[in-house]
Design a protein around this motif. Sequence first.
Motif, PDB file in Angstrom:
ATOM      1  N   LEU A  42      13.279  26.677   7.841  1.00 43.86           N
ATOM      2  CA  LEU A  42      13.103  28.099   7.546  1.00 43.86           C
ATOM      3  C   LEU A  42      11.638  28.433   7.292  1.00 43.86           C
ATOM      4  N   LYS A  43      10.950  27.548   6.578  1.00 41.78           N
ATOM      5  CA  LYS A  43       9.528  27.771   6.320  1.00 41.78           C
ATOM      6  C   LYS A  43       8.732  27.740   7.623  1.00 41.78           C
ATOM      7  N   ALA A  44       9.075  26.790   8.476  1.00 44.60           N
ATOM      8  CA  ALA A  44       8.375  26.678   9.758  1.00 44.60           C
ATOM      9  C   ALA A  44       8.606  27.919  10.625  1.00 44.60           C
ATOM     10  N   MET A  45       9.738  28.576  10.432  1.00 42.54           N
ATOM     11  CA  MET A  45      10.040  29.803  11.173  1.00 42.54           C
ATOM     12  C   MET A  45       9.394  31.029  10.548  1.00 42.54           C
ATOM     13  N   GLY A  46       8.719  30.839   9.418  1.00 39.69           N
ATOM     14  CA  GLY A  46       8.025  31.938   8.761  1.00 39.69           C
ATOM     15  C   GLY A  46       8.906  32.811   7.903  1.00 39.69           C
ATOM     16  N   ILE A  47      10.066  32.314   7.505  1.00 39.62           N
ATOM     17  CA  ILE A  47      10.982  33.087   6.676  1.00 39.62           C
ATOM     18  C   ILE A  47      10.606  32.923   5.208  1.00 39.62           C
ATOM     19  N   ALA A  48      10.468  34.038   4.497  1.00 39.05           N
ATOM     20  CA  ALA A  48      10.032  34.028   3.101  1.00 39.05           C
ATOM     21  C   ALA A  48      11.017  33.274   2.218  1.00 39.05           C
ATOM     22  N   SER A  49      10.486  32.625   1.174  1.00 39.63           N
ATOM     23  CA  SER A  49      11.315  31.817   0.277  1.00 39.63           C
ATOM     24  C   SER A  49      12.436  32.619  -0.360  1.00 39.63           C
ATOM     25  N   MET A  50      12.173  33.892  -0.652  1.00 39.21           N
ATOM     26  CA  MET A  50      13.193  34.716  -1.303  1.00 39.21           C
ATOM     27  C   MET A  50      14.402  34.973  -0.395  1.00 39.21           C
ATOM     28  N   GLU A  51      14.249  34.717   0.907  1.00 39.93           N
ATOM     29  CA  GLU A  51      15.340  34.953   1.852  1.00 39.93           C
ATOM     30  C   GLU A  51      16.093  33.674   2.202  1.00 39.93           C
ATOM     31  N   HIS A  52      15.632  32.535   1.689  1.00 38.74           N
ATOM     32  CA  HIS A  52      16.236  31.259   2.073  1.00 38.74           C
ATOM     33  C   HIS A  52      17.711  31.173   1.709  1.00 38.74           C
ATOM     34  N   GLU A  53      18.053  31.598   0.487  1.00 38.52           N
ATOM     35  CA  GLU A  53      19.442  31.467   0.044  1.00 38.52           C
ATOM     36  C   GLU A  53      20.397  32.288   0.913  1.00 38.52           C
ATOM     37  N   ALA A  54      19.906  33.449   1.386  1.00 42.28           N
ATOM     38  CA  ALA A  54      20.745  34.279   2.246  1.00 42.28           C
ATOM     39  C   ALA A  54      21.041  33.563   3.561  1.00 42.28           C
ATOM     40  N   HIS A  55      20.031  32.874   4.071  1.00 47.56           N
ATOM     41  CA  HIS A  55      20.208  32.149   5.332  1.00 47.56           C
ATOM     42  C   HIS A  55      21.035  30.875   5.151  1.00 47.56           C
ATOM     43  N   LEU A  56      21.026  30.335   3.942  1.00 47.07           N
ATOM     44  CA  LEU A  56      21.752  29.089   3.683  1.00 47.07           C
ATOM     45  C   LEU A  56      23.124  29.325   3.071  1.00 47.07           C
ATOM     46  N   GLY A  57      23.533  30.598   2.995  1.00 46.68           N
ATOM     47  CA  GLY A  57      24.828  30.923   2.426  1.00 46.68           C
ATOM     48  C   GLY A  57      25.970  30.556   3.368  1.00 46.68           C
ATOM     49  N   THR A  58      27.166  30.752   2.880  1.00 48.40           N
ATOM     50  CA  THR A  58      28.361  30.419   3.648  1.00 48.40           C
ATOM     51  C   THR A  58      28.505  31.335   4.859  1.00 48.40           C
ATOM     52  N   ALA A  59      28.747  30.764   6.028  1.00 53.06           N
ATOM     53  CA  ALA A  59      28.978  31.544   7.241  1.00 53.06           C
ATOM     54  C   ALA A  59      30.443  31.963   7.293  1.00 53.06           C
TER      55      ALA A  59
END
Length: 294
Positions: A42-59
């Motif tokens: 996620l960091k390599a993709m330039g996604i802000a740390s505050m958005e990480h949990e949203a991306h790592l949440g349950t699909a």
Amino acid sequence: MAPEGHDVDGRPLAGGSDTQQIYMDPFRSDKVVSKKDLVAQLKAMGIASMEHEAHLGTASTADMVRRTARNIITSIQSTRHIHSLSISAETAYPESDGAFYSALWALLLLPENIAARSAGARYLPYMLDHVEKQFLMDISLIEKFAIPLFEGSHHNEQLRNTIRVIRAGDLMPKTVKPRNPETSQSVHFKVGQVFRHRRYTYQGVITGWDVECAAAESWMSQMGVDRLSRGRHQSFYHVLVEDKSVRYVAEENIDDSHFDVSTSLMSLAGRHFKRWDEPSRTFISNIKDEYPDD
């Protein structure tokens, strides 16, 4: 995500209230992926740390269905492009049309939002093409599920018109083509016979015939019919090819010599004919209303 208070194997966790999560990337590996590796991605993709949990949440189930549908569409489109010049048994994929069609339905019925539903209208021409060619029984599904999605838009009328045309076609009487001395002398092959194309080598099965080319002048000019050795005044055959295409073939290109019928053609023809007759090496016709003597 495991049930609350349990690990992913169903065993109770100490304390009973924690939730255990695992991450999988089924498109690259069958191993568990660490959260640390995903955060690094996620960091390599330039996604802000505050958005990480949203991306790592349950699909959600709908999320996974949409992703799978998009992957199916992309894979099939890529495969068709690679093999656009080859339709041999090795490159024919008997179930690819069904998978593609199902994926279109999934994206249409499970949009991420209203905007995505409107954008899903771009899939309608492909869906209608599949319905007309292979899934006529799904007209009722179009009426029940697709038409209401586009109430008030021009797509709604497009869907209704397509259904009207299909149903009107079903009501039209078929032209009867009996065998007589004239046709028997000029039309040497019958409905249900398998063949190999003399030039392009693909396999197909005959579904109909004309005593001579009945296509429009523009088509005959484009296809060079008059440059054939027997020209336009020879029998032409409507055929179903192993890649699921429908073609119109001159008799001089029909080769009915013995060959092993491909599994893809067997599977495809089985949907359109009564059965395969091994002694005669033909499919038994079920369209006697049009070709009563074949």
